[in-house]
Design an enzyme around this catalytic site. Structure first.
Site, short mmCIF file in Angstrom:
data_model
loop_
_atom_site.label_atom_id
_atom_site.label_comp_id
_atom_site.label_asym_id
_atom_site.label_seq_id
_atom_site.Cartn_x
_atom_site.Cartn_y
_atom_site.Cartn_z
N ASP A 101 0.80 -1.21 0.00
CA ASP A 101 0.00 0.00 0.00
C ASP A 101 0.84 1.28 0.00
O ASP A 101 2.00 1.27 0.42
CB ASP A 101 -0.89 0.04 1.25
CG ASP A 101 -2.07 -0.91 1.16
OD1 ASP A 101 -2.12 -1.72 0.22
OD2 ASP A 101 -2.95 -0.84 2.05
N HIS A 246 3.67 -2.39 3.07
CA HIS A 246 3.69 -1.04 2.51
C HIS A 246 5.01 -0.79 1.77
O HIS A 246 6.06 -1.27 2.20
CB HIS A 246 3.53 0.00 3.62
CG HIS A 246 2.23 -0.10 4.35
ND1 HIS A 246 2.03 -1.01 5.38
CD2 HIS A 246 1.06 0.57 4.20
CE1 HIS A 246 0.79 -0.89 5.83
NE2 HIS A 246 0.18 0.05 5.13
#
Length: 280
Positions: A101, A246
């Site tokens: 992400d 992430h």
């Protein structure tokens, strides 16, 4: 005299024809708009709040078919409006999905892509529009190497705290940025912080996207240490699992290092790592 009458009648017919063409063009534009489809990093997880930016009143993507600035695109198939996000994929096979992400970030995303490529593994990247706009080359690389790009909003806000128009702007601007970079809009959506409400589900469906959450959270945004990230992935490994990591939103060097170590272990344990072709 007869010639004058004939010319006058011809001019009247021509003016009527022009008016009809104008009406047809207007109707065509209205129909195209009705049929048209959906057109940085804010901190991940529990990091500090996202940066605020002034959002435009209209999407360039939605206006393009009407203004003639780009080719008209077919609307994507609209998935059902779900009441909860998808948490895992099919468990019929020994497969898992890796997701990243908040990117792309030129400091970390290229290393993650290189590691995935070295093991011939495909992953999902839920990008923030403001980051995508700054690094379109990384989005093109994702697509070229077989990965899937998802929508993670423009600036990573907490969507349930916003009105419907602002939620639409966050989603639509990111669809536009991805479309501009790779020629297609995302088919998956992930709400920042995992915060969903009915407006988010409805708008995601309107833009042709399925909502995907996760099964295993590496908590890498907390920078807990490479070993901690590895343990969370390996301990949570199971068929159908969706792993959240992430590639932006802070220092992601631990995430990069952890991927290099847990990825070969998952593969040697018999897991298949790829991207979903459809929702369950």
């Amino acid at each position: 005299m007869k010639n004058d009458e004939w010319l006058q009648g011809r001019r009247t017919l021509l003016r009527g024809g022009v008016a009809l063409v104008g009406l047809a063009a207007t109707a065509g534009c209205w129909s195209a708009d009705r049929a048209g489809g959906p057109a940085k990093p804010a901190p991940a997880g529990g990091a500090a709040g996202a940066r605020a930016k002034q959002l435009p009143k209209a999407s360039a993507y939605r206006l393009a078919p009407m203004t003639g600035s780009g080719p008209q695109r077919a609307a994507p198939a609209r998935p059902p409006v779900r009441k909860a996000p998808i948490l895992q994929m099919s468990t019929a096979t020994r497969s898992m999905v890796l997701t990243f992400d908040d990117g792309p970030d030129p400091r970390y995303t290229p290393d993650i892509l290189a590691t995935l490529r070295s093991h011939d593994v495909k992953a999902m990247f839920f990008v923030c529009g403001e980051m995508a706009e700054e690094s379109p080359d990384l989005l093109r690389r994702m697509i070229d190497e077989g990965h899937t790009i998802g929508n993670h909003t423009w600036s990573h806000p907490e969507l349930p705290r916003m009105d419907r128009k602002k939620i639409r702007d966050e989603i639509e601007r990111t669809c536009d940025a991805v479309q501009k970079a790779v020629g297609e809009t995302p088919r998956w959506f992930r709400a920042p912080y995992g915060a969903w409400n009915r407006d988010v589900f409805e708008l995601g469906s309107e833009y042709g996207m399925e909502p995907l959450a996760w099964t295993v959270d590496t908590l890498d945004w907390q920078e807990p240490g490479t070993g901690s990230i590895i343990r969370r992935v390996l301990d949570g490994a199971a068929p159908g699992v969706v792993v959240l990591s992430h590639d932006a939103g802070g220092n992601r060097s631990q995430s990069v290092a952890a991927l290099r170590r847990y990825l070969p272990e998952l593969l040697s344990s018999g897991y298949r790592l790829g991207v979903p072709t459809r929702a369950v």
